[in-house]
Design a protein around this motif. Structure first.
Motif, PDB file in Angstrom:
ATOM      1  N   GLU A  69       0.467 -24.109 116.021  1.00 30.89           N
ATOM      2  CA  GLU A  69      -0.938 -24.101 115.618  1.00 30.89           C
ATOM      3  C   GLU A  69      -1.397 -25.542 115.447  1.00 30.89           C
ATOM      4  OE1 GLU A  69      -1.198 -21.898 111.987  1.00 30.89           O
ATOM      5  OE2 GLU A  69      -0.678 -19.995 112.943  1.00 30.89           O
ATOM      6  N   VAL A  70      -2.416 -25.928 116.188  1.00 27.99           N
ATOM      7  CA  VAL A  70      -2.924 -27.295 116.162  1.00 27.99           C
ATOM      8  C   VAL A  70      -4.323 -27.292 115.554  1.00 27.99           C
ATOM      9  CG1 VAL A  70      -3.513 -29.319 117.548  1.00 27.99           C
ATOM     10  CG2 VAL A  70      -1.616 -27.826 118.260  1.00 27.99           C
ATOM     11  N   VAL A  71      -4.509 -28.053 114.488  1.00 26.21           N
ATOM     12  CA  VAL A  71      -5.825 -28.234 113.880  1.00 26.21           C
ATOM     13  C   VAL A  71      -6.254 -29.665 114.176  1.00 26.21           C
ATOM     14  CG1 VAL A  71      -7.178 -28.235 111.761  1.00 26.21           C
ATOM     15  CG2 VAL A  71      -5.315 -26.567 112.057  1.00 26.21           C
ATOM     16  N   ASP A  72      -7.408 -29.803 114.853  1.00 30.23           N
ATOM     17  CA  ASP A  72      -7.873 -31.141 115.215  1.00 30.23           C
ATOM     18  C   ASP A  72      -8.684 -31.766 114.077  1.00 30.23           C
ATOM     19  OD1 ASP A  72     -10.490 -30.113 115.349  1.00 30.23           O
ATOM     20  OD2 ASP A  72     -10.524 -30.057 117.534  1.00 30.23           O
ATOM     21  N   GLY A  73      -9.151 -32.977 114.303  1.00 32.06           N
ATOM     22  CA  GLY A  73      -9.887 -33.716 113.286  1.00 32.06           C
ATOM     23  C   GLY A  73     -11.171 -33.051 112.830  1.00 32.06           C
ATOM     24  N   ALA A  74     -11.732 -32.164 113.683  1.00 32.69           N
ATOM     25  CA  ALA A  74     -12.951 -31.448 113.322  1.00 32.69           C
ATOM     26  C   ALA A  74     -12.659 -30.104 112.662  1.00 32.69           C
ATOM     27  CB  ALA A  74     -13.810 -31.226 114.572  1.00 32.69           C
ATOM     28  N   GLY A  75     -11.383 -29.794 112.461  1.00 33.01           N
ATOM     29  CA  GLY A  75     -11.006 -28.534 111.825  1.00 33.01           C
ATOM     30  C   GLY A  75     -10.879 -27.359 112.778  1.00 33.01           C
ATOM     31  N   GLU A  76     -10.985 -27.609 114.088  1.00 29.64           N
ATOM     32  CA  GLU A  76     -10.836 -26.543 115.085  1.00 29.64           C
ATOM     33  C   GLU A  76      -9.365 -26.205 115.266  1.00 29.64           C
ATOM     34  OE1 GLU A  76     -13.385 -24.928 116.711  1.00 29.64           O
ATOM     35  OE2 GLU A  76     -14.725 -26.041 115.389  1.00 29.64           O
ATOM     36  N   LEU A  77      -9.067 -24.906 115.371  1.00 31.84           N
ATOM     37  CA  LEU A  77      -7.700 -24.415 115.505  1.00 31.84           C
ATOM     38  C   LEU A  77      -7.436 -23.964 116.930  1.00 31.84           C
ATOM     39  CD1 LEU A  77      -4.957 -23.352 114.290  1.00 31.84           C
ATOM     40  CD2 LEU A  77      -6.166 -21.196 113.873  1.00 31.84           C
TER      41      LEU A  77
END
Length: 196
Positions: A69-77
């Motif tokens: 599970e990858v959460v990016d800097g904008a909070g998108e999963l």
């Protein structure tokens, strides 16, 4: 000699400067560290031999297939599957002799995020194409169809795809630190002061 702040990564609570790997990558490091005399004698060739042996010796039968599970800097999963997940805080990932091994060209000590490279399968037939890309100056690893690179990772959570699957090995900055039920990589922006 001006002070500045650089990012760190974190893997299950342990800080790292360069990179950390879960799955196949960590199993290779574990195999190398199990025979320190051979590692000392043969250096990077011992690592290469361990990589080939681990990759071709039924790895997928013994080890967990991973859900990442990858959460990016904008909070998108985003969720993906892998046999290895390598988080980079700087580049290159490593060296083979004088040759840089670069998995994620956008990784950097001052990006405010980790870069993550995943490989979605570990079949022996994949060894030659991936090794060629790893050692090539012209071919990018990310162009292999089984490799994905995520450039803006704030948090990465790694688990076995099966709830009763085997634990996942973890290496941090080249040291095997153990097997875990869950591995969490985090970016720690500006966490370290250095003089450069």
């Amino acid at each position: 000699w001006a002070p500045r702040r650089v990012d760190l990564g974190e893997a299950n609570g342990r800080a790292f400067l360069f990179g950390a790997g879960a799955g196949l990558d960590a199993d290779i490091v574990k195999r190398c560290e199990a025979r320190p005399q051979l590692k000392k004698t043969f250096g990077q060739n011992w690592y290469l031999g361990a990589a080939v042996t681990t990759f071709t010796a039924g790895y997928m039968l013994r080890r967990a297939r991973l859900e990442v599970e990858v959460v990016d800097g904008a909070g998108e999963l985003e969720v993906t599957k892998a046999v290895v997940a390598v988080a980079q805080n700087s580049r290159p990932f490593t060296y083979f002799g004088q040759r840089q091994i670069d998995l994620a060209p956008s990784a950097g000590l001052d990006t405010g995020a980790l870069s993550l490279t995943t490989l979605d399968r570990g079949n022996p037939i994949d060894l030659a194409p991936i090794a060629t890309r790893l050692l090539s100056q012209k071919l990018a690893v990310s162009e292999n169809r089984h490799v994905r690179v995520f450039d803006d990772c704030a948090k990465v959570t790694i688990r076995s795809r099966k709830s009763d699957g085997p634990q996942i090995p973890l290496q941090v900055d080249g040291d095997y630190i153990g097997d875990f039920d869950e591995i969490v990589f985090k970016s720690l922006p500006g966490a370290l002061s250095i003089l450069a």
